[in-house]
Design a protein around this motif. Structure first.
Motif, short mmCIF file in Angstrom:
data_model
loop_
_atom_site.label_atom_id
_atom_site.label_comp_id
_atom_site.label_asym_id
_atom_site.label_seq_id
_atom_site.Cartn_x
_atom_site.Cartn_y
_atom_site.Cartn_z
N LEU A 158 -9.46 -8.62 3.43
CA LEU A 158 -9.24 -7.47 2.56
C LEU A 158 -8.44 -6.44 3.34
O LEU A 158 -8.83 -6.03 4.44
CB LEU A 158 -10.58 -6.88 2.12
N VAL A 159 -7.30 -6.04 2.80
CA VAL A 159 -6.39 -5.09 3.44
C VAL A 159 -6.22 -3.91 2.50
O VAL A 159 -5.87 -4.09 1.33
CB VAL A 159 -5.03 -5.76 3.73
N ASP A 160 -6.46 -2.69 3.01
CA ASP A 160 -6.37 -1.50 2.16
C ASP A 160 -4.95 -1.19 1.72
O ASP A 160 -4.71 -0.90 0.56
CB ASP A 160 -6.94 -0.27 2.89
N GLN A 161 -4.02 -1.25 2.67
CA GLN A 161 -2.63 -0.89 2.35
C GLN A 161 -1.68 -1.64 3.28
O GLN A 161 -1.88 -1.65 4.50
CB GLN A 161 -2.45 0.61 2.53
N LEU A 162 -0.67 -2.24 2.72
CA LEU A 162 0.36 -2.90 3.53
C LEU A 162 1.40 -1.88 3.93
O LEU A 162 1.77 -1.01 3.15
CB LEU A 162 0.99 -4.04 2.73
N SER A 163 1.88 -1.99 5.16
CA SER A 163 2.85 -1.03 5.68
C SER A 163 4.17 -1.66 6.07
O SER A 163 4.98 -1.05 6.77
CB SER A 163 2.26 -0.30 6.89
#
Length: 176
Positions: A118-123
């Motif tokens: 689970l990844v909150d936000q990709l950058s």
């Protein structure tokens, strides 16, 4: 007939891209992401696909960090909340609204582990040129932590070696 031509075109484009990558050298090394307020780098060679949030079917008698299983591209994949894995005492759960903004990052198929983080936000993607300094992982850091890279703004990015993570007995033991 049209499908064969489209497939042939796709193969030709892929072959030319691979050749260009070999001749130019691979400048992008990591997928950058925010997870639980921290900045992480995941080696591209160890990453699989990125999926938008998909509802997860909870599994009974599993660790708190194991969210359950999700249907990703027709296959069942275990979903791990990386924040809760790294800090088991973390009690905060994400709301449904917060989860809808998250993504699932699957492991490379070559690792033979049907798992997604689970990844909150990709950058975005990062290469060595994105950072001004690198230092080894802190003393006593988990074995899956790689070097810490510092960007031009002075912000640290912790590299996570997914291969090392995937081989940890504690990561593979999802039963409570």
């Amino acid at each position: 007939m049209a499908n064969r031509e489209a497939l042939r075109e796709l193969q030709t484009r892929l072959a030319s891209r691979l050749q260009a990558a070999r001749s130019e050298g691979l400048s992008v090394r990591w997928l950058a992401a925010h997870v639980g307020g921290a900045r992480y780098l995941f080696p591209l060679a160890q990453c699989g696909e990125i999926f938008p949030w998909t509802p997860v079917q909870p599994a009974a008698y599993t660790q708190a960090w194991f969210m359950g299983v999700a249907n990703l591209r027709g296959g069942l994949c275990g979903v791990v909340d990386l924040v809760r894995f790294m800090a088991p005492d973390t009690l905060a759960l994400r709301s449904d609204a917060a989860l809808s903004e998250c993504s699932l990052l699957s492991f490379n198929a070559g690792m033979e582990l049907n798992c997604a983080l689970l990844v909150d936000q990709l950058s975005g993607l990062r290469g060595l040129d994105s950072f001004t300094a690198s230092a080894p992982a802190a003393e006593g850091a988990p074995s899956y932590f790689g070097p810490v890279h510092t960007d031009a703004a002075g912000l640290p990015w912790q590299e996570i070696n997914l291969l090392n993570l995937s081989q940890l007995p504690s990561f593979l033991s999802i039963s409570a």
